[in-house]
Write a protein that holds these residues in place. Structure first.
Motif, PDB file in Angstrom:
ATOM      1  N   LEU A   1       0.854  -1.041  -0.104  1.00 22.86           N
ATOM      2  CA  LEU A   1       0.088   0.301  -0.269  1.00 22.86           C
ATOM      3  C   LEU A   1       0.741   1.142   0.183  1.00 22.86           C
ATOM      4  O   LEU A   1       0.380   2.519  -0.878  1.00 22.86           O
ATOM      5  CB  LEU A   1      -1.027   0.042   1.180  1.00 22.86           C
ATOM      6  CG  LEU A   1      -2.158  -0.804   0.975  1.00 22.86           C
ATOM      7  CD1 LEU A   1      -2.843  -0.870   2.465  1.00 22.86           C
ATOM      8  CD2 LEU A   1      -2.995  -0.757   0.247  1.00 22.86           C
ATOM      9  N   ALA A   2       1.589   1.316   0.972  1.00 25.07           N
ATOM     10  CA  ALA A   2       3.236   2.679   1.194  1.00 25.07           C
ATOM     11  C   ALA A   2       3.414   2.177  -0.168  1.00 25.07           C
ATOM     12  O   ALA A   2       3.480   4.100  -0.745  1.00 25.07           O
ATOM     13  CB  ALA A   2       3.359   2.138   1.965  1.00 25.07           C
ATOM     14  N   TYR A   3       4.094   1.864  -0.498  1.00 24.34           N
ATOM     15  CA  TYR A   3       4.829   1.975  -1.966  1.00 24.34           C
ATOM     16  C   TYR A   3       5.075   2.837  -3.718  1.00 24.34           C
ATOM     17  O   TYR A   3       4.714   2.612  -3.932  1.00 24.34           O
ATOM     18  CB  TYR A   3       6.076   0.348  -2.164  1.00 24.34           C
ATOM     19  CG  TYR A   3       7.382   0.377  -1.039  1.00 24.34           C
ATOM     20  CD1 TYR A   3       7.294   1.156  -0.663  1.00 24.34           C
ATOM     21  CD2 TYR A   3       7.224  -0.932  -1.155  1.00 24.34           C
ATOM     22  CE1 TYR A   3       8.471   1.035   0.719  1.00 24.34           C
ATOM     23  CE2 TYR A   3       8.098  -1.098   0.143  1.00 24.34           C
ATOM     24  CZ  TYR A   3       8.997  -0.520   0.756  1.00 24.34           C
ATOM     25  OH  TYR A   3       9.539  -1.181   1.858  1.00 24.34           O
ATOM     26  N   ALA A   4       2.968   1.963  -3.186  1.00 22.86           N
ATOM     27  CA  ALA A   4       1.986   1.669  -4.351  1.00 22.86           C
ATOM     28  C   ALA A   4       1.668   2.873  -4.688  1.00 22.86           C
ATOM     29  O   ALA A   4       1.548   3.892  -5.606  1.00 22.86           O
ATOM     30  CB  ALA A   4       0.946   0.739  -3.979  1.00 22.86           C
ATOM     31  N   ARG A   5       1.149   3.865  -3.112  1.00 20.66           N
ATOM     32  CA  ARG A   5       0.729   5.250  -3.156  1.00 20.66           C
ATOM     33  C   ARG A   5       2.186   5.731  -3.901  1.00 20.66           C
ATOM     34  O   ARG A   5       1.368   7.177  -4.119  1.00 20.66           O
ATOM     35  CB  ARG A   5       0.660   5.452  -1.462  1.00 20.66           C
ATOM     36  CG  ARG A   5       0.214   6.769  -1.538  1.00 20.66           C
ATOM     37  CD  ARG A   5      -0.705   6.718  -1.327  1.00 20.66           C
ATOM     38  NE  ARG A   5      -1.443   8.834  -1.133  1.00 20.66           N
ATOM     39  CZ  ARG A   5      -1.002   9.809  -1.500  1.00 20.66           C
ATOM     40  NH1 ARG A   5      -0.290   9.818  -2.365  1.00 20.66           N
ATOM     41  NH2 ARG A   5      -1.785  10.927  -0.956  1.00 20.66           N
ATOM     42  N   ILE A   6       3.137   5.903  -3.554  1.00 20.27           N
ATOM     43  CA  ILE A   6       3.967   6.993  -4.360  1.00 20.27           C
ATOM     44  C   ILE A   6       4.537   6.305  -5.686  1.00 20.27           C
ATOM     45  O   ILE A   6       5.118   7.051  -5.886  1.00 20.27           O
ATOM     46  CB  ILE A   6       5.102   6.903  -2.710  1.00 20.27           C
ATOM     47  CG1 ILE A   6       5.979   5.600  -2.412  1.00 20.27           C
ATOM     48  CG2 ILE A   6       5.144   7.486  -1.725  1.00 20.27           C
ATOM     49  CD1 ILE A   6       6.828   6.408  -1.994  1.00 20.27           C
ATOM     50  N   TYR A   7       3.824   5.200  -5.698  1.00 24.14           N
ATOM     51  CA  TYR A   7       4.443   4.227  -7.020  1.00 24.14           C
ATOM     52  C   TYR A   7       6.237   4.697  -7.445  1.00 24.14           C
ATOM     53  O   TYR A   7       6.496   5.062  -8.492  1.00 24.14           O
ATOM     54  CB  TYR A   7       3.992   5.176  -8.282  1.00 24.14           C
ATOM     55  CG  TYR A   7       4.494   4.278  -9.322  1.00 24.14           C
ATOM     56  CD1 TYR A   7       3.759   3.170  -9.701  1.00 24.14           C
ATOM     57  CD2 TYR A   7       5.112   4.242 -10.320  1.00 24.14           C
ATOM     58  CE1 TYR A   7       3.667   1.953 -10.070  1.00 24.14           C
ATOM     59  CE2 TYR A   7       5.792   3.033 -11.472  1.00 24.14           C
ATOM     60  CZ  TYR A   7       4.540   1.912 -11.002  1.00 24.14           C
ATOM     61  OH  TYR A   7       4.859   0.996 -12.756  1.00 24.14           O
ATOM     62  N   ASN A   8       6.995   4.152  -6.345  1.00 23.15           N
ATOM     63  CA  ASN A   8       7.937   3.435  -5.931  1.00 23.15           C
ATOM     64  C   ASN A   8       8.635   2.447  -6.807  1.00 23.15           C
ATOM     65  O   ASN A   8       8.640   1.246  -6.602  1.00 23.15           O
ATOM     66  CB  ASN A   8       8.435   2.870  -4.506  1.00 23.15           C
ATOM     67  CG  ASN A   8      10.365   3.148  -4.422  1.00 23.15           C
ATOM     68  OD1 ASN A   8      10.468   3.016  -5.594  1.00 23.15           O
ATOM     69  ND2 ASN A   8      11.023   4.104  -3.472  1.00 23.15           N
ATOM     70  N   GLU A   9       8.449   1.668  -8.606  1.00 21.06           N
ATOM     71  CA  GLU A   9       8.257   1.025  -8.740  1.00 21.06           C
ATOM     72  C   GLU A   9       9.742   0.152  -8.406  1.00 21.06           C
ATOM     73  O   GLU A   9      10.077  -1.051  -8.014  1.00 21.06           O
ATOM     74  CB  GLU A   9       8.998   0.911 -10.658  1.00 21.06           C
ATOM     75  CG  GLU A   9       9.404  -0.217 -10.961  1.00 21.06           C
ATOM     76  CD  GLU A   9       9.039   0.794 -12.642  1.00 21.06           C
ATOM     77  OE1 GLU A   9       9.092  -0.352 -13.388  1.00 21.06           O
ATOM     78  OE2 GLU A   9       9.107   1.500 -12.759  1.00 21.06           O
ATOM     79  N   LYS A  10      10.958   0.287  -7.901  1.00 22.91           N
ATOM     80  CA  LYS A  10      12.114  -0.350  -7.531  1.00 22.91           C
ATOM     81  C   LYS A  10      11.661  -1.206  -5.757  1.00 22.91           C
ATOM     82  O   LYS A  10      11.744  -2.148  -6.103  1.00 22.91           O
ATOM     83  CB  LYS A  10      13.474   0.246  -6.779  1.00 22.91           C
ATOM     84  CG  LYS A  10      14.798  -0.468  -7.063  1.00 22.91           C
ATOM     85  CD  LYS A  10      16.226   0.474  -6.760  1.00 22.91           C
ATOM     86  CE  LYS A  10      17.189  -0.415  -5.940  1.00 22.91           C
ATOM     87  NZ  LYS A  10      18.103   0.702  -5.589  1.00 22.91           N
ATOM     88  N   LYS A  11      10.712  -0.477  -5.313  1.00 21.66           N
ATOM     89  CA  LYS A  11      10.729  -1.555  -3.929  1.00 21.66           C
ATOM     90  C   LYS A  11       9.651  -2.205  -4.404  1.00 21.66           C
ATOM     91  O   LYS A  11       9.087  -3.610  -3.781  1.00 21.66           O
ATOM     92  CB  LYS A  11      10.538  -0.270  -2.626  1.00 21.66           C
ATOM     93  CG  LYS A  11      11.458   0.896  -2.335  1.00 21.66           C
ATOM     94  CD  LYS A  11      11.233   1.522  -1.563  1.00 21.66           C
ATOM     95  CE  LYS A  11      12.610   2.005  -0.642  1.00 21.66           C
ATOM     96  NZ  LYS A  11      12.077   2.817   0.974  1.00 21.66           N
TER      97      LYS A  11
END
Length: 317
Positions: A70-80
Motif C-alpha cells: 500500500l505504501a510503495y504503491a501510494r508513491i509508486y516506487n517501482e523499484k521497491k
C-alpha cells in the motif's frame, strides 16, 4: 525532517500493532496508512513521499507485505514494488502469492503474472487463484482478439447463437486444453451451443472441426450443422467437445451418431471439472463408458502455458 508528535505516536502504535498482530494480512493497515498520509498532508509535509516510503519499509521489516505494498504503491516506487513482489514469491506456501499478483498488476508486469502462476502451478495447481493469474497473464488485448475471431468462426460455420461470445473463452482453460490435446486428434466435433468455445479454440490450434446440434429432452434431438465427410471420420481419432455433462444423454447421442462412421476412437473433452458439491460441474457418473477418454481442465497440466499464449499472439496478430 522532524515528525510531529501526533505522527510519531501513530507510527509507534503501528509498530506495536505488528508485534502482536494475529491477522496475517495486516489488520487495520490500510486505515493506519491513510491516517498517516492525512496527517502529513495536514502538516504540509514537504517530504511526504519519503515519509510514506519509510512507513512502507517499516511494514516490510515487520513482515506486513500488504502494508508495504500500500505504501510503495501510494508513491509508486517501482523499484521497491518489484523487490517486494520478489520477496512475496520467496515466502513458503501461497499466503503471499495473491499480494505478489496484485503488485505485478499495479506494475503492469506480464512476466510477473507468469512467475506467480508458476508457483501456484507447482504448489496448488487447482487453486482458483492459479487460473486467475493465468487469465491476467493472457491479458485483455489477446482475449479481445480471440473474441473478434470467434465472430468469424461462427459465421463461417453457419452458426446462429443467442449470445455473441461464449463465457468459456474468457478463461485460460480452453487455451490450455487445446494447446496440450489438439495434436492428439484428427478431427474435433463440437456440440452447439455449449461446446462451441472449446471447438473454436481447438480450431485455432490447428485441429479441423465440425459442428453438431443436440438438445436435451426425453429423446435428445440431433442434427449435423456441418455435414460430416465419412473419410474424415472413419478410422480417425475424434474429440467431442461440450461444456459439461448433466444427464449424459446429449454426449451419448452424439457418440452414437459419430460411431456410425466407424472412428478409431472418440474422446470427450469438457470445460467444467467434475462436480464438487454445491458447484456447477460434470456429473462423471453419467458420462458414457463408451468414450475412450474423458478430459477436463484439472486433468491437464498448465506447464508450458506461456507457449500457448505466444502461439495465439502470433496467430491472431
Amino acid at each position: 525532517m522532524t515528525q510531529s508528535i501526533e505522527n510519531k505516536e501513530l507510527e509507534d502504535n503501528v509498530i506495536r500493532e505488528f508485534k502482536k498482530i494475529e491477522d496475517y494480512w495486516g489488520g487495520d493497515t490500510y486505515f493506519n496508512l491513510k491516517k498517516f498520509i492525512e496527517i502529513n498532508e495536514k502538516n504540509k509535509s514537504k517530504d511526504i513521499d519519503n515519509e510514506i516510503s519509510k512507513l512502507g519499509d517499516m511494514f516490510f521489516k515487520n513482515g506486513n507485505y500488504y502494508g508495504a505494498h500500500l505504501a510503495y504503491a501510494r508513491i509508486y516506487n517501482e523499484k521497491k514494488l518489484r523487490f517486494l513482489a520478489e520477496e512475496c514469491l520467496k515466502q513458503p506456501g501461497i499466503n503471499w502469492l495473491g499480494e505478489a499478483l496484485s503488485i505485478y498488476r499495479n506494475l503492469g508486469d506480464r512476466g510477473g503474472f507468469w512467475k506467480v502462476a508458476n508457483k501456484y502451478m507447482k504448489l496448488f495447481p487447482n487453486d482458483p487463484i492459479c487460473e486467475t493469474s493465468l487469465n491476467i497473464y493472457v491479458g485483455e488485448q489477446l482475449y479481445n482478439k480471440i473474441h473478434n475471431r470467434f465472430k468469424d468462426f461462427t459465421k463461417e460455420n453457419g452458426i446462429k447463437i443467442p449470445y455473441e461470445f461464449p463465457e468459456v473463452l474468457l478463461n485460460c482453460r480452453p487455451i490450455n486444453l487445446a494447446h496440450n490435446l489438439a495434436k492428439n486428434y484428427d478431427l474435433g466435433i463440437g456440440i452447439a451451443n455449449g461446446g462451441l468455445g472449446l471447438t473454436y479454440m481447438f480450431n485455432l490450434f490447428g485441429l479441423p472441426t465440425i459442428i453438431t446440434e443436440a438438445h436435451k429432452a426425453d429423446d435428445v434431438t440431433f442434427k449435423w450443422i456441418t455435414n460430416p465427410n465419412e473419410q474424415n471420420v472413419k478410422g480417425k481419432r475424434i474429440a467431442l467437445f461440450d461444456k459439461d455433462v448433466d444427464t449424459g444423454k446429449t454426449s451419448k447421442r452424439n457418440l452414437d451418431e459419430i460411431k456410425k462412421f466407424s472412428p478409431k476412437s472418440v474422446d470427450l473433452i469438457l470445460y467444467h471439472n467434475p462436480t464438487v458439491e454445491g458447484y456447477i460441474g460434470t456429473k462423471m457418473i453419467n458420462v458414457s463408458k463408451e468414450f475412450n477418454n474423458i478430459y477436463y481442465p484439472s486433468r491437464v497440466s498448465y506447464e508450458g502455458f506461456d507457449e500457448a499464449v505466444r502461439y495465439l499472439e502470433d496467430k491472431l496478430q
